[in-house]
Write a protein that holds these residues in place. Structure first.
Motif, PDB file in Angstrom:
ATOM      1  N   TRP A 112      13.969 -69.542 -62.543  1.00  0.00           N
ATOM      2  CA  TRP A 112      14.361 -68.134 -62.410  1.00  0.00           C
ATOM      3  C   TRP A 112      13.228 -67.199 -62.844  1.00  0.00           C
ATOM      4  O   TRP A 112      13.054 -66.121 -62.268  1.00  0.00           O
ATOM      5  CB  TRP A 112      15.602 -67.854 -63.254  1.00  0.00           C
ATOM      6  CG  TRP A 112      15.452 -68.248 -64.703  1.00  0.00           C
ATOM      7  CD1 TRP A 112      15.799 -69.433 -65.280  1.00  0.00           C
ATOM      8  CD2 TRP A 112      14.880 -67.452 -65.751  1.00  0.00           C
ATOM      9  NE1 TRP A 112      15.488 -69.436 -66.608  1.00  0.00           N
ATOM     10  CE2 TRP A 112      14.929 -68.227 -66.936  1.00  0.00           C
ATOM     11  CE3 TRP A 112      14.354 -66.176 -65.819  1.00  0.00           C
ATOM     12  CZ2 TRP A 112      14.454 -67.759 -68.159  1.00  0.00           C
ATOM     13  CZ3 TRP A 112      13.874 -65.701 -67.039  1.00  0.00           C
ATOM     14  CH2 TRP A 112      13.939 -66.491 -68.182  1.00  0.00           C
ATOM     15  N   ARG A 116      11.399 -64.386 -60.425  1.00  0.00           N
ATOM     16  CA  ARG A 116      11.365 -62.971 -60.806  1.00  0.00           C
ATOM     17  C   ARG A 116       9.929 -62.453 -60.842  1.00  0.00           C
ATOM     18  O   ARG A 116       9.634 -61.349 -60.374  1.00  0.00           O
ATOM     19  CB  ARG A 116      12.026 -62.787 -62.171  1.00  0.00           C
ATOM     20  CG  ARG A 116      13.532 -62.962 -62.149  1.00  0.00           C
ATOM     21  CD  ARG A 116      14.215 -61.678 -61.679  1.00  0.00           C
ATOM     22  NE  ARG A 116      15.662 -61.794 -61.749  1.00  0.00           N
ATOM     23  CZ  ARG A 116      16.496 -60.757 -61.807  1.00  0.00           C
ATOM     24  NH1 ARG A 116      16.010 -59.533 -61.805  1.00  0.00           N
ATOM     25  NH2 ARG A 116      17.793 -60.940 -61.840  1.00  0.00           N
ATOM     26  N   TRP A 219      15.036 -60.507 -70.189  1.00  0.00           N
ATOM     27  CA  TRP A 219      14.306 -59.631 -69.266  1.00  0.00           C
ATOM     28  C   TRP A 219      15.015 -59.435 -67.920  1.00  0.00           C
ATOM     29  O   TRP A 219      15.169 -58.282 -67.462  1.00  0.00           O
ATOM     30  CB  TRP A 219      12.887 -60.167 -69.071  1.00  0.00           C
ATOM     31  CG  TRP A 219      12.135 -59.532 -67.960  1.00  0.00           C
ATOM     32  CD1 TRP A 219      11.842 -58.202 -67.808  1.00  0.00           C
ATOM     33  CD2 TRP A 219      11.574 -60.189 -66.816  1.00  0.00           C
ATOM     34  NE1 TRP A 219      11.120 -57.989 -66.649  1.00  0.00           N
ATOM     35  CE2 TRP A 219      10.943 -59.200 -66.021  1.00  0.00           C
ATOM     36  CE3 TRP A 219      11.529 -61.522 -66.396  1.00  0.00           C
ATOM     37  CZ2 TRP A 219      10.300 -59.509 -64.825  1.00  0.00           C
ATOM     38  CZ3 TRP A 219      10.871 -61.829 -65.225  1.00  0.00           C
ATOM     39  CH2 TRP A 219      10.260 -60.835 -64.444  1.00  0.00           C
ATOM     40  N   PRO A 220      15.457 -60.494 -67.213  1.00  0.00           N
ATOM     41  CA  PRO A 220      16.111 -60.254 -65.920  1.00  0.00           C
ATOM     42  C   PRO A 220      17.319 -59.326 -66.019  1.00  0.00           C
ATOM     43  O   PRO A 220      17.562 -58.526 -65.104  1.00  0.00           O
ATOM     44  CB  PRO A 220      16.530 -61.662 -65.464  1.00  0.00           C
ATOM     45  CG  PRO A 220      15.583 -62.580 -66.169  1.00  0.00           C
ATOM     46  CD  PRO A 220      15.339 -61.947 -67.490  1.00  0.00           C
ATOM     47  N   GLU A 221      18.050 -59.416 -67.120  1.00  0.00           N
ATOM     48  CA  GLU A 221      19.200 -58.523 -67.287  1.00  0.00           C
ATOM     49  C   GLU A 221      18.756 -57.071 -67.410  1.00  0.00           C
ATOM     50  O   GLU A 221      19.413 -56.157 -66.896  1.00  0.00           O
ATOM     51  CB  GLU A 221      20.008 -58.945 -68.516  1.00  0.00           C
ATOM     52  CG  GLU A 221      20.648 -60.329 -68.378  1.00  0.00           C
ATOM     53  CD  GLU A 221      21.515 -60.678 -69.575  1.00  0.00           C
ATOM     54  OE1 GLU A 221      21.907 -59.758 -70.311  1.00  0.00           O
ATOM     55  OE2 GLU A 221      21.799 -61.871 -69.760  1.00  0.00           O
ATOM     56  N   ASP A 224      17.862 -55.848 -63.981  1.00  0.00           N
ATOM     57  CA  ASP A 224      19.071 -55.539 -63.212  1.00  0.00           C
ATOM     58  C   ASP A 224      19.698 -54.216 -63.658  1.00  0.00           C
ATOM     59  O   ASP A 224      20.176 -53.430 -62.828  1.00  0.00           O
ATOM     60  CB  ASP A 224      20.088 -56.672 -63.364  1.00  0.00           C
ATOM     61  CG  ASP A 224      19.622 -57.962 -62.690  1.00  0.00           C
ATOM     62  OD1 ASP A 224      18.700 -57.902 -61.853  1.00  0.00           O
ATOM     63  OD2 ASP A 224      20.168 -59.042 -63.019  1.00  0.00           O
TER      64      ASP A 224
END
Length: 488
Positions: A112, A116, A219-221, A224
């Motif tokens: 993931w 990203r 980080w991905p959250e 988003d």
């Protein structure tokens, strides 16, 4: 030609051997991590091997074996580079963390992360380094009228959010009075500003006690959340201000593809002649980017009304007394403490001098147990002690020590009702200074001389910093005399 292995390469070989033979212990893991951190901080040709060793340790399945690797990366390497506040360590950090990300993105369990990063066009370690180097150049903001929304990233640690992030928020409110202001932060941080209607909090957590991939997984959250907040807006309609946030690993991870409206404050390297505190440096950077301010910028908090009302009611039970707020927590960093019997003696001397005390019981098992021992000692010495908690009842009148168990904002409100604040380096010192309460800050356990200068609390009231010499064991009697003199 025979290739001679470096120390880091030899350490990796030892690690692999111990792991294969099932002989890797927490002590061996800690020893290997310590050596790898030394190699990283030296910035030698061993950096690649040292980072790989730390990555391999940090991603072990056994948490006890992995912990030295995780702490080696974040507490010992990253924090050491950040706490020096020197440009050369900022350069080294970029090199170091780019390698950490490159190691992690190659793991099957972190596919993931690779996806990203590729989405943002960061295909290699050199891409990460090139972007980070470009970010540190401030870009002046000219057109202001069209800004509809401003996103500000939390620094994650509460003290830094008061000392730095609150200054950013203040500047944004003054410069863009019509814009909607969103703070990406934890609920705990958001409550520090809950009384200010213009600041909306968008949940963005960071597992400070988590493993390597868990921390990167925050980080991905955030990406988003940012995407959701910017729906329907063009770059000219919004701003994103990143005050060196852990959410982006100090700017190493992007949150938006078009970074023309993204402003990054590299607080570790930014400097101005004659300015030392991070609060004042933040204000200087903001003036550079968004134009000078008519009034000085400073730290602030706006606590929930229910917390301030309860604190006023507690103070009203003995309104003529002199109250001192005190927090002796150290955030799981024992180096910040002054050895026993400093704390017991400090409390006793303050009480004998006629002060009444609001004492925060702290967080975590160690801090709670230590505070309970202090309270038991005061009780045995004959001092009336009362304990209160969030949502509880008022203490009985006549208590000389009121011990608080509850939220930081609840204790912050008690600090706001105090005449004085005393504590180790923590969030509470910054809250006290921001609220205009005279502050005595006991600063110990710092690694670099500039760290104490940068993190000095700022505010409208007097601040006295008591420094414990980092090169020698703290002298409890000497520190106690200095604190009492500052109080007088």
């Amino acid at each position: 030609m025979k290739v001679v292995p470096t120390d880091a390469a030899a350490a990796r070989a030892e690690f692999h051997l111990l792991r294969e033979k099932h002989e890797l212990t927490p002590a061996a893991s800690a020893r290997l991590a310590e050596g790898a951190v030394r190699a990283c901080l030296a910035g030698t040709a061993e950096l690649d091997e040292a980072v790989r060793l730390l990555g391999e340790l940090a991603t072990l399945q056994d948490p006890e074996l992995a912990r030295p690797g995780v702490e080696g990366i974040f507490r010992h390497a990253v924090e050491s580079m950040a706490d020096a506040f020197e440009p050369r360590f900022c350069d080294l950090y970029i090199e170091f963390f780019a390698r950490v990300l490159e190691y992690c993105r190659a793991l099957p369990s972190a596919a993931w992360l690779d996806r990203r990063l590729c989405h943002f066009g960061l295909l290699t370690g050199q891409d990460l380094i090139r972007r980070a180097l470009l970010l540190r150049r401030p870009k002046a903001m000219r057109a202001r009228g069209a800004v509809k929304k401003i996103l500000v990233l939390s620094r994650v640690t509460l003290g830094a959010d008061v000392a730095i992030t609150s200054v950013v928020l203040q500047k944004m409110m003054r410069t863009f009075p019509e814009a909607r202001l969103v703070l990406l932060a934890s609920e705990k941080t958001g409550r520090l500003f809950a009384g200010e209607g213009r600041v909306m909090t968008c949940p963005a957590g960071y597992p400070r006690g988590g493993g390597l991939l868990e921390r990167l997984g925050a980080w991905p959250e955030v990406v988003d959340r940012v995407h959701e907040e910017l729906q329907g807006l063009q770059p000219g309609d919004y701003l994103i201000v990143d005050p060196d946030s852990r959410l982006t690993q100090l700017g190493m991870l992007p949150v938006v593809a078009d970074e023309s409206a993204y402003h990054f404050f590299e607080s570790r390297s930014f400097s101005r002649p004659g300015i030392e505190s991070l609060t004042e440096l933040t204000a200087a950077w903001l003036d550079d980017v968004f134009g000078p301010d008519a009034k000085p910028l400073g730290p602030w908090v706006s606590l929930p009304e229910e917390a301030t009302e309860f604190a006023r009611a507690v103070r009203a039970l003995q309104p003529e007394a002199r109250w001192a707020g005190m927090n002796l927590g150290v955030g799981e960093n024992p180096a910040k403490r002054i050895p026993d019997p400093f704390e017991q003696n400090l409390l006793g001397e303050m009480l004998r001098a006629g002060w009444l005390i609001f004492l925060d019981k702290g967080e975590g098992e160690e801090e709670l147990a230590r505070t309970q021992r202090l309270l038991a000692g005061l009780h045995e010495a004959g001092w009336p002690v009362a304990e209160i908690e969030e949502g509880g009842v008022l203490p009985e009148p006549g208590a000389r020590v009121v011990a608080w168990r509850g939220s930081l904002t609840g204790f912050g409100a008690l600090i706001g009702e105090s005449d004085l604040y005393i504590g180790y380096d923590s969030a509470c010192q910054h809250i006290a200074a921001a609220l205009g309460v005279k502050t005595v800050d006991i600063f110990a356990g710092f690694r670099w001389p500039r760290m104490a200068q940068r993190w000095r609390p700022s505010g409208p009231a007097e601040v006295r910093v008591i420094l414990a010499d980092p090169l020698h064991p703290p002298n409890p009697e000497k520190i106690l005399r200095a604190v009492l003199e500052a109080v007088r």
